[in-house]
Design an enzyme around this catalytic site. Structure first.
Site, short mmCIF file in Angstrom:
data_model
loop_
_atom_site.label_atom_id
_atom_site.label_comp_id
_atom_site.label_asym_id
_atom_site.label_seq_id
_atom_site.Cartn_x
_atom_site.Cartn_y
_atom_site.Cartn_z
N GLU B 201 -46.58 24.85 26.80
CA GLU B 201 -45.43 24.22 26.97
C GLU B 201 -45.29 22.68 26.59
O GLU B 201 -46.13 21.80 27.48
CB GLU B 201 -44.68 24.31 28.36
CG GLU B 201 -43.44 24.43 28.27
CD GLU B 201 -43.03 23.39 29.41
OE1 GLU B 201 -43.12 23.18 30.34
OE2 GLU B 201 -42.69 22.15 28.77
N CYS B 238 -39.75 18.50 31.99
CA CYS B 238 -39.80 18.99 30.68
C CYS B 238 -38.24 19.23 30.32
O CYS B 238 -37.88 19.40 28.98
CB CYS B 238 -40.57 20.22 30.31
SG CYS B 238 -41.04 20.96 31.86
#
Lengths: 459, 459
Positions: B201, B238
């Site tokens: 990720e 994120c």
């Protein structure tokens, strides 16, 4: 609509009638019943995917209801479904001019997932590809779909394939062929600014384990079954039994004797292409250098005919030479003689990833088979008992795939309805008003799906 | 047993008590309530995966019964289940010392799938990692599992990480961090003789779309919500809203005015590491060169404090400069002013893959939002209406993932129960006697699973 499209493709392929059969027989050298059977499988799998699309489980709908009163923070309304990855490039296989080509398994599963498909036809059967391509195009038109849903390209070299895989609009790749080809496409896909998944089915020698009690009870019958599986389709199946593993002893001796008696009666068969024939000859030559030739089939009486070969070696030699587990695409197999169960295990752990592993066993072998099972599960995608690996069923439970290098991505199958999952990805919708939600996720569940609702599967 | 193990880890982490909270606060500079909340999420997700393991749907059991009378060929008995991929390497994240570190989401989902886990602790919180590592080790012992089920490694550079990913015994990788780090690990995994899946990720700027009617109705409230989401955790999520896209006009002007009034009151916050602080400073400097500075937060009054920044640019400038969509990890965001809906769509299609896309809309915006939805679905893993992307729920429907470069593999999620599927692969068992079948596949269905039996889901 998508399901109807898949069914219409099947109908259009059947409507090609004998023209398709004759063309495929002429282009491949495969016998007519084999091509007829393959047409049946091809149309059958298109219809099977239509049923899978309608059943809707591939959407994997999950709903977590809002909890506005939750402490310390409220929870929103969260809904998940799967959507298509995007346009898929499919490379037809040489050995399945219908079932793994233009409208074959990869195309069917990608279309079922909702992906547009661009097929690169295999150079070994251009006319067959064109006929099937026209059938798909007619189905696109009959269903009122945009032309871009399906395209068919021709090319004989690597260049077009690599260009196709490198195109930023392509989002996934399906390939069946050589390890060299599969690795080249995988590397091209990984070298892109945006890497994409490649499902390449590359090489497998499909070990067959013969357990002592089974050998004792029926060594000759096993040899007969082995010969049939080995030589079927000139050995040109990714599931061909290229390796036999057994503990040495009287049972295995009887198996080898029977094979040595039977193989010399097996006729040579015309191989699919001159390239495959010459690769087969090179493979046989390499095996001949490193293993003992036990028997061979009838000599060729025409061009590009593959003569069956059977080799024998010891486990110690096999463990010491990687070349002995290279795939030889054709009717060649190697028997590995092991001293004991421990050596069987060593050989097994030494093997690369495989599409299949086969166990021949009787009741007295069950305990030894159980002990070996964890190794085999790590090694292969499909495990068989008392059968032969050639012959792949299109159904829900099938796995045609396996650890690298059997396939480039062991997390999926290329045959059977689970293949639809290769071309999907999940999307979550948070706090959407019903008017904006896709139908599959709407509050009233209009598609009557069995959702995973607040952790419980709906009945 | 596996479910109990996950629950025991949660219990052992809770048993660490205040020592864990204090250590994590000291090492990260994160506020105490945030760490307490993160402990709750960490233990909660371990218990959620225990429930998922027990429910058994992850096994995806499919049974196709034998059809011995079928013409022209009989069909065997075929059964499919999923098994663990093998040992998984997990790289802890800097911004989640508990929830995405030693016993975080990647570890929990890999253990749930049955994979041994080797964690490389993040250098930013070594003491926290050690405490949690000991808790997991105690759980391993308490459950009577072999030591190899869990390992914890320390290292500050890239070398160990690459060595770990390159080890032939590792079969999959979980990573949360920078795009540079994720790409390095993905390339190492692809360069192996046996390539393996990497779930990295990496980067996302999480576009927020403000539709006209919503702006008209509540521009100031939207600015307030935006400020809160932007500055939460010093912007080190994120899912931080790094991009705002809207059609220019009075509503957007009001939104920008409100943001310019509010942002100067936002305090600077200590960032997680000096490295993250200096990367943030470099990112701000790059944005300053190419976009107009609209406002900034209070200046820093200590080392490594990140000062919030808000920039504005025109769609044409954004479309012409790739640097404007680079992730700046921290409380920085860019407003893109578009001439009309068509330019909104162009900007949207120009974006790289994202973890999230957020829509703020009122009833009058639904039609425009519906028109944009297919683009957003291709672009992001999670779509939100009238919320803010920061704050990720651990549940069944969550998708924390998205098209490249948000993640290296868009086919999965790293948060929520569906993450278990990242570490599984299917195996098919053909014609196995019941005595050799794993329990999940036995004829009597002793685990009472809802199998896909001959095409029908059992109730």
């Amino acid at each position: 609509a998508r399901a109807t499209f898949l069914e219409t493709i099947a109908t259009q392929i059947e409507a090609l009638g004998d023209e398709l059969i004759e063309r495929a027989v002429a282009e491949t050298g495969l016998p007519r019943p084999r091509i007829q059977g393959e047409r049946g499988r091809t149309c059958g799998q298109l219809r099977t995917f239509a049923r899978t699309v309608r059943a809707g489980e591939w959407l994997d709908v999950r709903v977590d209801s809002a909890q506005p009163e939750r402490q310390p923070l409220p929870r929103g309304d969260l809904r998940q479904r799967h959507i298509a990855l995007g346009p898929v490039a499919v490379f037809g296989a040489s050995n399945f001019p219908l079932a793994f080509s233009v409208a074959g398994g990869d195309t069917a599963s990608a279309l079922a997932a909702g992906c547009p498909v661009i097929v690169k036809a295999h150079g070994a059967h251009p006319g067959t590809s064109e006929l099937v391509g026209r059938a798909v195009a007619l189905a696109v038109k009959a269903c009122g779909l945009p032309d871009g849903v399906f395209s068919l390209l021709y090319d004989s070299g690597y260049a077009l394939g690599v260009a196709l895989v490198s195109d930023p609009r392509i989002k996934a790749v399906g390939f069946t062929g050589s390890r060299r080809g599969g690795i080249a496409l995988t590397q091209a896909a990984q070298a892109r600014p945006e890497p994409i998944p490649v499902y390449a089915e590359m090489s497998s020698i499909n070990p067959v384990y013969l357990f002592p009690a089974a050998l004792e009870a029926r060594a000759e019958a096993l040899a007969q079954g082995f010969m049939t599986s080995l030589t079927q389709g000139a050995g040109q199946f990714c599931t061909n039994p290229g390796l036999v593993i057994a503990i040495q002893g009287r049972g295995l001796d009887r198996f080898i004797s029977a094979a040595r008696e039977q193989l010399p009666h097996c006729a040579a068969q015309t191989m699919l292409t001159p390239g495959i024939f010459s690769a087969y000859a090179a493979g046989i030559s390499a095996l001949s250098e490193h293993a003992h030739l036990a028997a061979k089939g009838l000599a060729a009486d025409g061009p590009n005919q593959g003569q069956a070969h059977l080799f024998v070696t010891q486990a110690s030699a096999f463990l010491g030479n990687e070349q002995l587990q290279a795939e030889v695409f054709g009717a060649a197999s190697l028997i590995v003689q092991c001293a004991d169960a421990d050596e069987v295990r060593q050989v097994s752990e030494h093997l690369e990833g495989q599409l299949t592993a086969t166990l021949h066993l009787d009741a007295d072998d069950v305990a030894s088979a159980r002990a070996l099972l964890p190794v085999l599960e790590r090694q292969a995608g499909r495990l068989l008992v008392n059968g032969w690996p050639t012959g792949v069923e299109v159904c829900d439970a099938m796995v045609h795939g396996g650890p690298y290098p059997a396939t480039s991505d062991s997390r999926s199958t290329s045959v059977g309805t689970a293949a639809i999952q290769r071309f999907l990805r999940p999307v979550c919708y948070q706090d959407f008003p019903d008017a904006l939600l896709p139908e599959a996720l709407q509050h009233g569940n209009p598609l009557l799906l069995r959702r995973l609702l607040d952790g419980q599967r709906e009945a």
